[in-house]
Design a protein around this motif. Structure first.
Motif, PDB file in Angstrom:
ATOM      1  N   ALA A 133      31.081 102.238 -16.743  1.00  0.00           N
ATOM      2  CA  ALA A 133      31.646 102.775 -17.988  1.00  0.00           C
ATOM      3  C   ALA A 133      33.162 102.861 -17.855  1.00  0.00           C
ATOM      4  O   ALA A 133      33.677 103.577 -16.987  1.00  0.00           O
ATOM      5  CB  ALA A 133      31.065 104.151 -18.278  1.00  0.00           C
ATOM      6  N   VAL A 134      33.878 102.132 -18.716  1.00  0.00           N
ATOM      7  CA  VAL A 134      35.334 102.193 -18.728  1.00  0.00           C
ATOM      8  C   VAL A 134      35.740 103.251 -19.739  1.00  0.00           C
ATOM      9  O   VAL A 134      35.517 103.101 -20.948  1.00  0.00           O
ATOM     10  CB  VAL A 134      35.943 100.824 -19.085  1.00  0.00           C
ATOM     11  N   SER A 135      36.341 104.338 -19.250  1.00  0.00           N
ATOM     12  CA  SER A 135      36.631 105.499 -20.083  1.00  0.00           C
ATOM     13  C   SER A 135      38.125 105.636 -20.319  1.00  0.00           C
ATOM     14  O   SER A 135      38.899 105.821 -19.384  1.00  0.00           O
ATOM     15  CB  SER A 135      36.094 106.767 -19.412  1.00  0.00           C
ATOM     16  N   SER A 136      38.526 105.572 -21.586  1.00  0.00           N
ATOM     17  CA  SER A 136      39.937 105.673 -21.937  1.00  0.00           C
ATOM     18  C   SER A 136      40.403 107.109 -22.115  1.00  0.00           C
ATOM     19  O   SER A 136      41.575 107.419 -21.901  1.00  0.00           O
ATOM     20  CB  SER A 136      40.210 104.894 -23.240  1.00  0.00           C
ATOM     21  N   TYR A 137      39.483 107.986 -22.538  1.00  0.00           N
ATOM     22  CA  TYR A 137      39.877 109.349 -22.889  1.00  0.00           C
ATOM     23  C   TYR A 137      39.102 110.427 -22.130  1.00  0.00           C
ATOM     24  O   TYR A 137      39.469 111.595 -22.189  1.00  0.00           O
ATOM     25  CB  TYR A 137      39.676 109.574 -24.395  1.00  0.00           C
ATOM     26  N   GLY A 138      38.019 110.064 -21.481  1.00  0.00           N
ATOM     27  CA  GLY A 138      37.189 111.051 -20.802  1.00  0.00           C
ATOM     28  C   GLY A 138      36.168 111.716 -21.699  1.00  0.00           C
ATOM     29  O   GLY A 138      35.440 112.616 -21.265  1.00  0.00           O
ATOM     30  N   LEU A 141      43.590 103.639 -16.804  1.00  0.00           N
ATOM     31  CA  LEU A 141      45.019 103.903 -16.825  1.00  0.00           C
ATOM     32  C   LEU A 141      45.680 102.912 -17.769  1.00  0.00           C
ATOM     33  O   LEU A 141      45.472 101.707 -17.653  1.00  0.00           O
ATOM     34  CB  LEU A 141      45.592 103.760 -15.417  1.00  0.00           C
ATOM     35  N   ILE A 142      46.492 103.425 -18.705  1.00  0.00           N
ATOM     36  CA  ILE A 142      47.174 102.565 -19.655  1.00  0.00           C
ATOM     37  C   ILE A 142      48.548 103.155 -19.943  1.00  0.00           C
ATOM     38  O   ILE A 142      48.717 104.375 -19.931  1.00  0.00           O
ATOM     39  CB  ILE A 142      46.354 102.402 -20.958  1.00  0.00           C
ATOM     40  N   PHE A 165      33.693 104.064 -28.178  1.00  0.00           N
ATOM     41  CA  PHE A 165      33.764 103.456 -29.511  1.00  0.00           C
ATOM     42  C   PHE A 165      32.369 103.141 -30.054  1.00  0.00           C
ATOM     43  O   PHE A 165      32.205 102.258 -30.894  1.00  0.00           O
ATOM     44  CB  PHE A 165      34.615 102.183 -29.467  1.00  0.00           C
ATOM     45  N   SER A 166      31.382 103.875 -29.602  1.00  0.00           N
ATOM     46  CA  SER A 166      29.998 103.567 -29.968  1.00  0.00           C
ATOM     47  C   SER A 166      29.666 103.892 -31.409  1.00  0.00           C
ATOM     48  O   SER A 166      28.575 103.562 -31.884  1.00  0.00           O
ATOM     49  CB  SER A 166      29.027 104.301 -29.026  1.00  0.00           C
ATOM     50  N   ALA A 167      30.587 104.526 -32.153  1.00  0.00           N
ATOM     51  CA  ALA A 167      30.350 104.801 -33.574  1.00  0.00           C
ATOM     52  C   ALA A 167      30.565 103.557 -34.433  1.00  0.00           C
ATOM     53  O   ALA A 167      30.133 103.515 -35.584  1.00  0.00           O
ATOM     54  CB  ALA A 167      31.265 105.923 -34.061  1.00  0.00           C
ATOM     55  N   ASN A 168      31.214 102.529 -33.872  1.00  0.00           N
ATOM     56  CA  ASN A 168      31.523 101.353 -34.691  1.00  0.00           C
ATOM     57  C   ASN A 168      30.273 100.567 -35.071  1.00  0.00           C
ATOM     58  O   ASN A 168      29.406 100.324 -34.236  1.00  0.00           O
ATOM     59  CB  ASN A 168      32.473 100.415 -33.934  1.00  0.00           C
ATOM     60  N   ARG A 169      30.202 100.189 -36.329  1.00  0.00           N
ATOM     61  CA  ARG A 169      29.175  99.265 -36.801  1.00  0.00           C
ATOM     62  C   ARG A 169      29.822  98.108 -37.563  1.00  0.00           C
ATOM     63  O   ARG A 169      29.581  96.952 -37.258  1.00  0.00           O
ATOM     64  CB  ARG A 169      28.157  99.988 -37.697  1.00  0.00           C
ATOM     65  N   SER A 170      30.655  98.425 -38.545  1.00  0.00           N
ATOM     66  CA  SER A 170      31.283  97.368 -39.352  1.00  0.00           C
ATOM     67  C   SER A 170      32.735  97.700 -39.676  1.00  0.00           C
ATOM     68  O   SER A 170      33.307  97.134 -40.609  1.00  0.00           O
ATOM     69  CB  SER A 170      30.487  97.155 -40.641  1.00  0.00           C
ATOM     70  N   ARG A 203      41.937 113.218 -15.935  1.00  0.00           N
ATOM     71  CA  ARG A 203      40.620 112.666 -16.231  1.00  0.00           C
ATOM     72  C   ARG A 203      39.906 112.233 -14.948  1.00  0.00           C
ATOM     73  O   ARG A 203      38.704 112.463 -14.773  1.00  0.00           O
ATOM     74  CB  ARG A 203      40.747 111.484 -17.192  1.00  0.00           C
ATOM     75  N   LEU A 204      40.658 111.607 -14.038  1.00  0.00           N
ATOM     76  CA  LEU A 204      40.071 111.160 -12.777  1.00  0.00           C
ATOM     77  C   LEU A 204      39.561 112.352 -11.969  1.00  0.00           C
ATOM     78  O   LEU A 204      38.428 112.341 -11.462  1.00  0.00           O
ATOM     79  CB  LEU A 204      41.106 110.376 -11.969  1.00  0.00           C
TER      80      LEU A 204
END
Length: 403
Positions: A118-123, A142-143, A66-71, A160-161
């Motif tokens: 690094a917690v990766s949700s999608y790889g 895992l979710i 989610f590093s694209a988030n700014r505002s 992914r794992l």
């Protein structure tokens, strides 16, 4: 072999004036400068006035996808933030390509972070993490709380794992993250933890972050009730807190946030040798409250520090995280808290994450920051380094000069 002579070495809560470090891939010794000059005549690099050697910092919890988030996202309370994440998820994920994630990784490096979880949700961050200069504990997340979707969800997680387990480089550790007690079905948790134990993988999980989570897990009510009914047609929590913690009884786990934990749960965390990751900026932005460090201490639980991701932070900077923590926990003894924070990004973080770094001591990996301060060095250096961060001049990881 390299010999750096500095104005001070600061490690494990102690300031060593006029000391230097001898290292190759690992640290050979730390000793007074005069001794090293005598034994290694002509081989020493004199760093000069204001130079301080620090262990590389360890960011134990970060979400890079989610590093694209700014505002884009909504701050102030947890549920409005969560709703904004869900509604903006695709745009944020699609807006952060490999270059975006690599930039976040490089930003952490420039801020002195030489290892991270690094917690990766999608790889989607796998390539950037595999190519990072830093040590990376790569937590495949895992979710999924819907039992009807269990096989598909676990299959995606496995894919992914397994992809992360194909990465062959020193300092990259495929691992497992269980998202949270409210979002993962018990069958999936038990299956993943069985595999983690068989393969000796590191494990992480979010736990008791918000009051909404607490109310849902305890009473199947509160703000999460509408959320789960509307999105997943569920009227009952996937687990109770007691059940969830019980799954981890025989596997030491990094539990992130733990803001809403009660004494019974803290006692269980302590007895089972788990760790607590503190993310004070994220906690403030999402309005979930502040972790009670004194209660942790009463249970003999050591906390470590993480930045969380840019979905709930404005920087991936542990100096900033420590500074905010100093002012958040205003009733804690200031010098003692500063020492705890430094260990929480150093030796305690390394021990919790199973890494051979986080300290400047013989036989540990030579992950070293060469920094410089423009103020006198005294016994309050641990506080000054947080409130007036040093300039980072050089970074070594396993003895290699990275920058």
């Amino acid at each position: 072999m390299k010999i750096l002579l500095s104005d001070a070495v600061f490690t494990d809560g102690t300031v060593y004036r006029d000391h230097g470090v001898v290292f190759d891939k690992t640290i050979v010794e730390m000793a007074p400068n005069d001794e090293l000059r005598e034994r290694y005549a002509g081989q020493c690099s004199e760093l000069g006035e204001g130079s301080v050697l620090l262990p590389g910092l360890i960011n134990s919890h970060v979400h890079l996808e989610f590093s694209a988030n700014r505002s884009t996202l909504t701050y102030g309370e947890f549920m409005p933030w969560l709703s904004s994440v869900i509604s903006s998820r695709d745009d944020l994920i699609n807006g952060c390509d490999d270059g975006c994630i690599a930039h976040a990784v490089d930003t952490m490096l420039s801020n002195g972070i030489t290892a991270f979880g690094a917690v990766s949700s999608y790889g989607f961050d796998l390539d950037a993490c595999a190519g990072a200069s830093q040590k990376v504990v790569y937590f495949n997340e895992l979710i999924g709380s819907d039992p009807a979707m269990a096989d598909a969800l676990y299959g995606n997680f496995q894919e992914r794992l397994f992809a992360s387990q194909q990465i062959e480089r020193e300092g990259f550790y495929p691992s497992i993250a269980i998202h949270s007690p409210y979002s993962v079905h018990r069958v999936l948790i038990q299956k993943a933890l069985k595999y983690a134990k068989e393969k000796s993988l590191r494990v992480s999980a979010h736990l008791l972050e918000s009051p909404a989570e607490r109310e849902w897990l305890d009473n199947n009510s509160g703000p999460f009730q509408n959320f789960f009914q509307n999105f997943l047609k569920q009227s009952q929590a996937a687990n109770t807190v007691e059940e969830f913690l019980g799954y981890f009884d025989d596997i030491p786990t990094l539990f992130t946030h733990v803001v809403q934990a009660r004494d019974k749960e803290l006692s269980q965390i302590a007895q089972r040798g788990h760790s607590v990751i503190h993310c004070p900026i994220s906690n403030r932005l999402l309005g979930v409250g502040a972790l009670d460090l004194q209660r942790l201490s009463s249970h003999d639980i050591r906390f470590i520090c993480g930045t969380d991701g840019l979905s709930s932070n404005y920087a991936l900077n542990l100096f900033e995280e420590m500074k905010i923590a100093l002012f958040t926990h205003y009733s804690d003894d200031l010098p003692a808290l500063a020492q705890q924070l430094w260990k929480g990004v150093g030796i305690h973080a390394a021990e919790a994450m199973g890494l051979n770094c986080g300290t400047i001591a013989p036989n540990y990996d030579a992950d070293i920051l060469v920094t410089r301060v423009n103020y006198p060095i005294n016994d309050q250096l641990p506080i000054h380094l947080i409130t007036q961060p040093p300039r980072i001049e050089s970074i070594y990881i396993q003895g290699e000069h990275i920058r």
